[in-house]
Design a protein around this motif. Structure first.
Motif, PDB file in Angstrom:
ATOM      1  N   TRP A 185       0.830  -1.209   0.000  1.00 13.63           N
ATOM      2  CA  TRP A 185       0.000   0.000   0.000  1.00 13.63           C
ATOM      3  C   TRP A 185       0.856   1.246   0.000  1.00 13.63           C
ATOM      4  N   GLY A 186       2.160   1.101   0.088  1.00 19.28           N
ATOM      5  CA  GLY A 186       3.098   2.214   0.062  1.00 19.28           C
ATOM      6  C   GLY A 186       4.500   1.654  -0.082  1.00 19.28           C
ATOM      7  N   PRO A 187       5.504   2.525  -0.121  1.00 17.63           N
ATOM      8  CA  PRO A 187       6.868   2.079  -0.409  1.00 17.63           C
ATOM      9  C   PRO A 187       7.636   1.482   0.773  1.00 17.63           C
ATOM     10  N   LYS A 188       7.136   1.606   1.977  1.00 20.85           N
ATOM     11  CA  LYS A 188       7.882   1.123   3.145  1.00 20.85           C
ATOM     12  C   LYS A 188       7.793  -0.400   3.239  1.00 20.85           C
ATOM     13  N   LYS A 189       8.937  -1.029   3.156  1.00 27.41           N
ATOM     14  CA  LYS A 189       9.012  -2.482   3.051  1.00 27.41           C
ATOM     15  C   LYS A 189       8.360  -3.207   4.225  1.00 27.41           C
ATOM     16  N   MET A 190       8.721  -2.901   5.416  1.00 26.93           N
ATOM     17  CA  MET A 190       8.270  -3.690   6.557  1.00 26.93           C
ATOM     18  C   MET A 190       6.945  -3.231   7.158  1.00 26.93           C
ATOM     19  N   SER A 191       6.449  -2.074   6.772  1.00 29.47           N
ATOM     20  CA  SER A 191       5.179  -1.634   7.343  1.00 29.47           C
ATOM     21  C   SER A 191       4.057  -1.522   6.323  1.00 29.47           C
ATOM     22  N   GLU A 192       4.357  -1.156   5.092  1.00 34.62           N
ATOM     23  CA  GLU A 192       3.305  -0.954   4.097  1.00 34.62           C
ATOM     24  C   GLU A 192       3.235  -2.066   3.045  1.00 34.62           C
ATOM     25  N   ALA A 193       4.315  -2.775   2.847  1.00 38.49           N
ATOM     26  CA  ALA A 193       4.333  -3.854   1.860  1.00 38.49           C
ATOM     27  C   ALA A 193       3.775  -5.127   2.479  1.00 38.49           C
ATOM     28  N   TYR A 194       3.164  -5.954   1.648  1.00 36.80           N
ATOM     29  CA  TYR A 194       2.616  -7.213   2.148  1.00 36.80           C
ATOM     30  C   TYR A 194       3.241  -8.438   1.486  1.00 36.80           C
ATOM     31  N   ALA A 195       3.849  -8.268   0.323  1.00 35.12           N
ATOM     32  CA  ALA A 195       4.436  -9.420  -0.367  1.00 35.12           C
ATOM     33  C   ALA A 195       5.653  -8.987  -1.170  1.00 35.12           C
ATOM     34  N   TYR A 196       6.490  -9.965  -1.500  1.00 37.59           N
ATOM     35  CA  TYR A 196       7.652  -9.683  -2.331  1.00 37.59           C
ATOM     36  C   TYR A 196       7.948 -10.901  -3.206  1.00 37.59           C
ATOM     37  N   ALA A 197       8.656 -10.667  -4.273  1.00 35.59           N
ATOM     38  CA  ALA A 197       9.146 -11.738  -5.137  1.00 35.59           C
ATOM     39  C   ALA A 197      10.658 -11.612  -5.214  1.00 35.59           C
ATOM     40  N   LEU A 198      11.328 -12.709  -4.985  1.00 35.18           N
ATOM     41  CA  LEU A 198      12.787 -12.752  -4.994  1.00 35.18           C
ATOM     42  C   LEU A 198      13.233 -13.839  -5.969  1.00 35.18           C
ATOM     43  N   PRO A 199      13.760 -13.436  -7.125  1.00 31.26           N
ATOM     44  CA  PRO A 199      14.139 -14.439  -8.133  1.00 31.26           C
ATOM     45  C   PRO A 199      15.473 -15.114  -7.825  1.00 31.26           C
ATOM     46  N   TYR A 200      15.507 -16.396  -8.124  1.00 31.78           N
ATOM     47  CA  TYR A 200      16.713 -17.205  -8.070  1.00 31.78           C
ATOM     48  C   TYR A 200      16.891 -17.842  -9.452  1.00 31.78           C
ATOM     49  N   LYS A 201      17.949 -18.555  -9.642  1.00 33.13           N
ATOM     50  CA  LYS A 201      18.217 -19.159 -10.949  1.00 33.13           C
ATOM     51  C   LYS A 201      17.137 -20.178 -11.347  1.00 33.13           C
ATOM     52  N   SER A 202      16.700 -20.999 -10.397  1.00 32.55           N
ATOM     53  CA  SER A 202      15.766 -22.077 -10.734  1.00 32.55           C
ATOM     54  C   SER A 202      14.343 -21.886 -10.204  1.00 32.55           C
ATOM     55  N   HIS A 203      14.104 -20.816  -9.449  1.00 26.97           N
ATOM     56  CA  HIS A 203      12.777 -20.578  -8.900  1.00 26.97           C
ATOM     57  C   HIS A 203      12.640 -19.122  -8.463  1.00 26.97           C
ATOM     58  N   VAL A 204      11.443 -18.762  -8.057  1.00 29.57           N
ATOM     59  CA  VAL A 204      11.180 -17.439  -7.485  1.00 29.57           C
ATOM     60  C   VAL A 204      10.497 -17.658  -6.151  1.00 29.57           C
ATOM     61  N   ASN A 205      10.988 -17.002  -5.112  1.00 25.35           N
ATOM     62  CA  ASN A 205      10.306 -17.052  -3.834  1.00 25.35           C
ATOM     63  C   ASN A 205       9.256 -15.950  -3.798  1.00 25.35           C
ATOM     64  N   LEU A 206       8.035 -16.323  -3.484  1.00 23.79           N
ATOM     65  CA  LEU A 206       6.977 -15.358  -3.222  1.00 23.79           C
ATOM     66  C   LEU A 206       6.868 -15.298  -1.716  1.00 23.79           C
ATOM     67  N   GLY A 207       7.236 -14.157  -1.164  1.00 24.70           N
ATOM     68  CA  GLY A 207       7.284 -14.024   0.281  1.00 24.70           C
ATOM     69  C   GLY A 207       6.234 -13.077   0.812  1.00 24.70           C
ATOM     70  N   PHE A 208       5.953 -13.249   2.092  1.00 26.29           N
ATOM     71  CA  PHE A 208       4.946 -12.446   2.779  1.00 26.29           C
ATOM     72  C   PHE A 208       5.553 -11.917   4.070  1.00 26.29           C
ATOM     73  N   TYR A 209       5.554 -10.596   4.208  1.00 20.00           N
ATOM     74  CA  TYR A 209       6.205  -9.971   5.359  1.00 20.00           C
ATOM     75  C   TYR A 209       5.580 -10.381   6.683  1.00 20.00           C
ATOM     76  N   ARG A 210       4.293 -10.672   6.701  1.00 23.71           N
ATOM     77  CA  ARG A 210       3.618 -11.142   7.899  1.00 23.71           C
ATOM     78  C   ARG A 210       2.953 -12.494   7.635  1.00 23.71           C
ATOM     79  N   GLY A 211       3.678 -13.338   6.945  1.00 22.74           N
ATOM     80  CA  GLY A 211       3.166 -14.636   6.535  1.00 22.74           C
ATOM     81  C   GLY A 211       2.837 -15.577   7.672  1.00 22.74           C
TER      82      GLY A 211
END
Length: 108
Positions: free
Chosen positions: A30-56
């Protein structure tokens, strides 16, 4: 990665996307602040992508897809683009979006 970005935009057309080169990730929220306003992230690797959730750790995960043991963060690994169509992936993104929306006082 492209399919995850498309799903994030579909789940929340109003999302704020922030590329985080130092983290090698992109986050959505909902805004640019990673740990307070963001809810998810994608982190690419060579063989996969991690879909992460800050409050998972607080998200419903009836299919047991989330990995991680930290206090708050969890992720799932996407090996193939067709896995993104799994309803569990969408459900987790929606739950994360809604959790952050409520926490930020944006819910109706």
């Amino acid at each position: 990665m492209h399919a995850l970005r498309a799903l994030a935009a579909e789940v929340n057309p109003e999302h704020v996307e922030v590329a985080r080169p130092g983290d090698r990730a992109v986050s959505w929220g909902w805004g640019p602040k990673k740990m307070s306003e963001a809810y998810a992230y994608a982190l690419p690797y060579k063989s996969h992508v991690n879909l992460g959730f800050y409050r998972g750790a607080d998200l419903p995960d009836p299919r047991g897809r989330l990995k991680g043991t930290g206090k708050a963060m969890r992720h799932l690994s996407i090996q193939h683009a067709d896995e993104i169509s799994d309803a569990a992936v969408r459900d987790l993104l929606v739950a994360a979006r809604d959790e952050r929306r409520r926490a930020l006082g944006l819910a109706d």
